[in-house]
Enzyme design. Sequence first.
Site, PDB file in Angstrom:
ATOM      1  N   SER A  63      -7.315  -7.160 -12.638  1.00  0.00           N
ATOM      2  CA  SER A  63      -8.483  -7.062 -11.606  1.00  0.00           C
ATOM      3  C   SER A  63      -9.692  -7.807 -12.073  1.00  0.00           C
ATOM      4  CB  SER A  63      -8.750  -5.684 -11.048  1.00  0.00           C
ATOM      5  OG  SER A  63      -9.824  -5.723 -10.139  1.00  0.00           O
ATOM      6  N   ALA A  64     -10.582  -8.568 -11.301  1.00  0.00           N
ATOM      7  CA  ALA A  64     -11.675  -9.020 -11.428  1.00  0.00           C
ATOM      8  C   ALA A  64     -12.580  -7.788 -11.775  1.00  0.00           C
ATOM      9  CB  ALA A  64     -12.231 -10.272 -10.593  1.00  0.00           C
ATOM     10  N   THR A  65     -12.383  -6.907 -11.215  1.00  0.00           N
ATOM     11  CA  THR A  65     -13.159  -5.684 -11.393  1.00  0.00           C
ATOM     12  C   THR A  65     -13.498  -5.005 -12.976  1.00  0.00           C
ATOM     13  OG1 THR A  65     -13.507  -3.396 -10.331  1.00  0.00           O
ATOM     14  CG2 THR A  65     -11.370  -3.662 -11.440  1.00  0.00           C
ATOM     15  N   TYR A 121     -11.228   3.175 -12.370  1.00  0.00           N
ATOM     16  CA  TYR A 121     -10.104   2.246 -11.814  1.00  0.00           C
ATOM     17  C   TYR A 121     -10.211   1.165 -12.787  1.00  0.00           C
ATOM     18  CZ  TYR A 121      -7.744  -1.429  -9.419  1.00  0.00           C
ATOM     19  OH  TYR A 121      -6.909  -2.412  -9.350  1.00  0.00           O
ATOM     20  N   LYS A 153      -7.717  -0.701 -15.981  1.00  0.00           N
ATOM     21  CA  LYS A 153      -7.203  -2.037 -16.012  1.00  0.00           C
ATOM     22  C   LYS A 153      -7.675  -2.641 -17.156  1.00  0.00           C
ATOM     23  CE  LYS A 153      -5.065  -2.377 -12.119  1.00  0.00           C
ATOM     24  NZ  LYS A 153      -3.538  -2.673 -12.331  1.00  0.00           N
ATOM     25  N   ASN A 200     -10.277 -11.125  -4.763  1.00  0.00           N
ATOM     26  CA  ASN A 200      -9.922 -10.180  -3.361  1.00  0.00           C
ATOM     27  C   ASN A 200      -8.707 -10.694  -2.710  1.00  0.00           C
ATOM     28  OD1 ASN A 200     -12.596  -9.715  -4.490  1.00  0.00           O
ATOM     29  ND2 ASN A 200     -12.855  -8.445  -2.507  1.00  0.00           N
ATOM     30  N   ASN A 235      -9.906   1.060   2.728  1.00  0.00           N
ATOM     31  CA  ASN A 235     -11.326   0.699   1.739  1.00  0.00           C
ATOM     32  C   ASN A 235     -11.798  -0.625   1.864  1.00  0.00           C
ATOM     33  OD1 ASN A 235     -11.149   3.395   0.533  1.00  0.00           O
ATOM     34  ND2 ASN A 235      -9.728   2.684  -0.347  1.00  0.00           N
TER      35      ASN A 235
HETATM   36  P1  NAD Z   1       0.125  -1.639  -3.570  1.00  0.00           P
HETATM   37  O1  NAD Z   1      -0.671  -0.224  -3.478  1.00  0.00           O
HETATM   38  O2  NAD Z   1       0.173  -1.886  -2.236  1.00  0.00           O
HETATM   39  O3  NAD Z   1       1.216  -1.670  -4.586  1.00  0.00           O
HETATM   40  C1  NAD Z   1       1.271  -0.610  -5.712  1.00  0.00           C
HETATM   41  C2  NAD Z   1       2.803  -0.269  -5.815  1.00  0.00           C
HETATM   42  O4  NAD Z   1       2.960   0.272  -6.844  1.00  0.00           O
HETATM   43  C3  NAD Z   1       3.179   0.426  -4.506  1.00  0.00           C
HETATM   44  O5  NAD Z   1       4.461   0.049  -4.015  1.00  0.00           O
HETATM   45  C4  NAD Z   1       3.214   2.036  -5.120  1.00  0.00           C
HETATM   46  O6  NAD Z   1       4.267   2.939  -4.356  1.00  0.00           O
HETATM   47  C5  NAD Z   1       3.672   1.550  -6.496  1.00  0.00           C
HETATM   48  N1  NAD Z   1       3.203   2.837  -7.450  1.00  0.00           N
HETATM   49  C6  NAD Z   1       2.021   3.332  -7.445  1.00  0.00           C
HETATM   50  N2  NAD Z   1       2.176   4.402  -8.477  1.00  0.00           N
HETATM   51  C7  NAD Z   1       3.573   4.334  -8.865  1.00  0.00           C
HETATM   52  C8  NAD Z   1       4.167   5.143  -9.857  1.00  0.00           C
HETATM   53  N3  NAD Z   1       3.496   6.241 -10.462  1.00  0.00           N
HETATM   54  N4  NAD Z   1       5.274   4.784 -10.176  1.00  0.00           N
HETATM   55  C9  NAD Z   1       5.992   3.830  -9.531  1.00  0.00           C
HETATM   56  N5  NAD Z   1       5.333   3.031  -8.526  1.00  0.00           N
HETATM   57  C10 NAD Z   1       4.147   3.381  -8.303  1.00  0.00           C
HETATM   58  O7  NAD Z   1      -1.165  -2.245  -4.355  1.00  0.00           O
HETATM   59  P2  NAD Z   1      -1.221  -3.850  -4.346  1.00  0.00           P
HETATM   60  O8  NAD Z   1      -2.414  -4.369  -3.584  1.00  0.00           O
HETATM   61  O9  NAD Z   1       0.240  -4.601  -4.067  1.00  0.00           O
HETATM   62  O10 NAD Z   1      -1.606  -3.795  -5.864  1.00  0.00           O
HETATM   63  C11 NAD Z   1      -0.856  -4.445  -6.839  1.00  0.00           C
HETATM   64  C12 NAD Z   1      -1.390  -4.333  -8.141  1.00  0.00           C
HETATM   65  O11 NAD Z   1      -2.401  -5.335  -8.340  1.00  0.00           O
HETATM   66  C13 NAD Z   1      -1.884  -2.984  -8.501  1.00  0.00           C
HETATM   67  O12 NAD Z   1      -1.791  -2.782  -9.973  1.00  0.00           O
HETATM   68  C14 NAD Z   1      -3.482  -3.084  -8.425  1.00  0.00           C
HETATM   69  O13 NAD Z   1      -4.322  -2.404  -9.268  1.00  0.00           O
HETATM   70  C15 NAD Z   1      -3.529  -4.578  -8.822  1.00  0.00           C
HETATM   71  N6  NAD Z   1      -4.813  -5.443  -7.791  1.00  0.00           N
HETATM   72  C16 NAD Z   1      -4.932  -5.301  -6.462  1.00  0.00           C
HETATM   73  C17 NAD Z   1      -5.960  -5.779  -5.835  1.00  0.00           C
HETATM   74  C18 NAD Z   1      -5.965  -5.588  -4.376  1.00  0.00           C
HETATM   75  O14 NAD Z   1      -7.136  -5.675  -3.946  1.00  0.00           O
HETATM   76  N7  NAD Z   1      -4.875  -5.538  -3.558  1.00  0.00           N
HETATM   77  C19 NAD Z   1      -6.953  -6.420  -6.648  1.00  0.00           C
HETATM   78  C20 NAD Z   1      -6.691  -6.599  -8.077  1.00  0.00           C
HETATM   79  C21 NAD Z   1      -5.742  -5.766  -8.705  1.00  0.00           C
HETATM   80  C1  WQD Z   2     -15.674  -6.924   0.211  1.00  0.00           C
HETATM   81  C2  WQD Z   2     -17.185  -7.011   0.874  1.00  0.00           C
HETATM   82  C3  WQD Z   2     -18.462  -5.044   1.060  1.00  0.00           C
HETATM   83  C4  WQD Z   2     -15.889  -2.971   3.823  1.00  0.00           C
HETATM   84  C5  WQD Z   2     -12.554  -4.073  -4.095  1.00  0.00           C
HETATM   85  C6  WQD Z   2     -12.373  -3.455  -5.450  1.00  0.00           C
HETATM   86  C7  WQD Z   2     -12.047  -4.259  -6.555  1.00  0.00           C
HETATM   87  C8  WQD Z   2     -10.646  -5.093  -6.102  1.00  0.00           C
HETATM   88  C9  WQD Z   2     -10.667  -5.682  -4.645  1.00  0.00           C
HETATM   89  C10 WQD Z   2      -8.603  -3.874  -6.917  1.00  0.00           C
HETATM   90  C11 WQD Z   2     -18.290  -6.538   0.132  1.00  0.00           C
HETATM   91  C12 WQD Z   2     -17.962  -5.498   2.372  1.00  0.00           C
HETATM   92  C13 WQD Z   2     -16.337  -3.844   3.070  1.00  0.00           C
HETATM   93  C14 WQD Z   2     -16.272  -2.483   5.024  1.00  0.00           C
HETATM   94  C15 WQD Z   2     -18.286  -4.282   4.338  1.00  0.00           C
HETATM   95  N1  WQD Z   2      -9.356  -4.174  -6.003  1.00  0.00           N
HETATM   96  N2  WQD Z   2     -17.450  -4.504   3.304  1.00  0.00           N
HETATM   97  N3  WQD Z   2     -17.633  -3.335   5.407  1.00  0.00           N
HETATM   98  O1  WQD Z   2     -15.657  -4.250  -3.132  1.00  0.00           O
HETATM   99  O2  WQD Z   2     -15.265  -6.804  -3.710  1.00  0.00           O
HETATM  100  O3  WQD Z   2     -13.200  -5.074  -4.398  1.00  0.00           O
HETATM  101  O4  WQD Z   2     -11.238  -4.624  -3.735  1.00  0.00           O
HETATM  102  O5  WQD Z   2      -8.750  -4.158  -8.077  1.00  0.00           O
HETATM  103  O6  WQD Z   2     -11.704  -3.470  -7.555  1.00  0.00           O
HETATM  104  O7  WQD Z   2     -13.772  -2.938  -5.997  1.00  0.00           O
HETATM  105  O8  WQD Z   2     -13.764  -5.457  -1.965  1.00  0.00           O
HETATM  106  O9  WQD Z   2     -12.975  -5.716   0.687  1.00  0.00           O
HETATM  107  O10 WQD Z   2     -14.142  -3.379  -0.521  1.00  0.00           O
HETATM  108  O11 WQD Z   2     -15.483  -5.513  -0.123  1.00  0.00           O
HETATM  109  O12 WQD Z   2     -19.213  -4.886   4.646  1.00  0.00           O
HETATM  110  O13 WQD Z   2     -15.899  -1.714   6.019  1.00  0.00           O
HETATM  111  O14 WQD Z   2     -17.279  -6.395   2.270  1.00  0.00           O
HETATM  112  O15 WQD Z   2     -19.666  -4.415   1.128  1.00  0.00           O
HETATM  113  O16 WQD Z   2     -19.354  -7.056   0.243  1.00  0.00           O
HETATM  114  P1  WQD Z   2     -14.846  -5.337  -3.186  1.00  0.00           P
HETATM  115  P2  WQD Z   2     -14.016  -4.935  -0.507  1.00  0.00           P
END
Ligand code: NAD
Ligand code: WQD
Length: 339
Positions: A124-126, A148, A152, A178, A197
């Site tokens: 993640s970019a986080t 979190y 990562k 995102n 969220n």
């Molecule tokens: P998601 O929650 O939809 O998918 C994650 C999957 O992993 C789910 O199917 C869940 O049931 C499974 N899982 C969770 N814990 C588990 C465990 N202990 N054992 C087996 N399976 C398990 O999330 P997503 O948005 O599809 O994200 C996928 C990956 O990408 C994650 O690792 C997340 O951290 C990463 N990621 C997501 C985002 C985002 O914004 N969606 C951004 C950056 C990175």
């Molecule tokens: C985007 C923009 C908020 C909700 C998060 C995680 C990051 C990654 C992606 C997994 C921001 C604004 C949001 C709302 C709003 N996930 N906002 N009202 O914070 O960039 O990233 O998701 O790796 O780790 O931190 O994404 O979609 O929450 O917010 O105004 O109800 O929308 O302030 O500017 P974020 P986000």
Amino acid sequence: MKVFVTGGAGYIGSHTLVQLLAAGHEVCVFDNFANSSPVALDRVRQLTNRGIGLVEADIRDADALRDAVTTFAPDAVMHFAGLKAVGESSSLPLLYYQTNVSGTMNLLAAMDAAGCKRIVFSSSATVYGEAHYLPFDEDHPIAPTNPYGRTKAMAEGIIGDWAKATAGASAVLLRYFNPVGAHESGRIGEDPRDIPNNLMPFVAQVAVGRRDRLSIFGDDYDTRDGTGERDYINVVDLAAAHLAAIEYASRAAGCEAINVGTGRGITVKELVAAYERACGRTLPVEIASRRPGDVASSYAATVKARDLLGWNAVLDIDAMCASSWLWQSTNPDGYGDRQ
Ligand code: NAD
Ligand code: WQD
């Protein structure tokens, strides 16, 4: 190729499965459905007319994971499984470290047992934390600001050490910005539990009438219109980046971290306007105070993805909102089995 997909039932995993199956790969999903639904896999089967192997188990269960990987004997692994809620990671840090860090170590050990040497990891970019400069390139310092993000960053380090120690190993750490949007069919999409969220699923639920209004978290940032600016990447483009990454891992050894974004920032107000165009109505919004921990702007440098993977994003914010709206409006309660 035989691809073992942890977390394949989730939002990004399910979209990637569609493209893996369409490209002729054989897949085995390992998921405990902690944050997903088996219905997503049924929909992927329907969309692709292909079978999907499934092991329903937890990545914290090292024995179950080793058995599944050695039985399937994959050519490559895609590791999506993990927990991803930033707020929850502060209240349940050990759960996050066990799942995201120990789970990754269990997976690498299982790959060793099966002689599998290729992995694409969902980072993640986080991991970058506060921006020292923009766009974020892959050499930007790693300084996550929440548990979190630290899971990562640790998992990235562990995979990098494993790749160094394992002759012929190849790892790609994809740092997503995102992810938003849905498959163009509207049959699969993001189905968050509870109150979303993230911005896009929240806007989608306002548009479909499940929530009254969107709160915009701050309009006094140093951006074009004062609202937060992010690099939204269509989940379909993101899935394509995974296929490019697995091809890359088949021809290159070592470990590379690669951003996956569009390189363009979109503000909250711009995203709302695009969603209004997609759903055809004005959405109720209110300006609220800033959300603690938020930054003004975040967007990716995309050169490395282009140079190493030959990949770039092609879908714009209107396409992201249109597909999100098609999914949300035709599946107002998501997969409908988790409420
Ligand atoms: P998601 O929650 O939809 O998918 C994650 C999957 O992993 C789910 O199917 C869940 O049931 C499974 N899982 C969770 N814990 C588990 C465990 N202990 N054992 C087996 N399976 C398990 O999330 P997503 O948005 O599809 O994200 C996928 C990956 O990408 C994650 O690792 C997340 O951290 C990463 N990621 C997501 C985002 C985002 O914004 N969606 C951004 C950056 C990175
Ligand atoms: C985007 C923009 C908020 C909700 C998060 C995680 C990051 C990654 C992606 C997994 C921001 C604004 C949001 C709302 C709003 N996930 N906002 N009202 O914070 O960039 O990233 O998701 O790796 O780790 O931190 O994404 O979609 O929450 O917010 O105004 O109800 O929308 O302030 O500017 P974020 P986000």
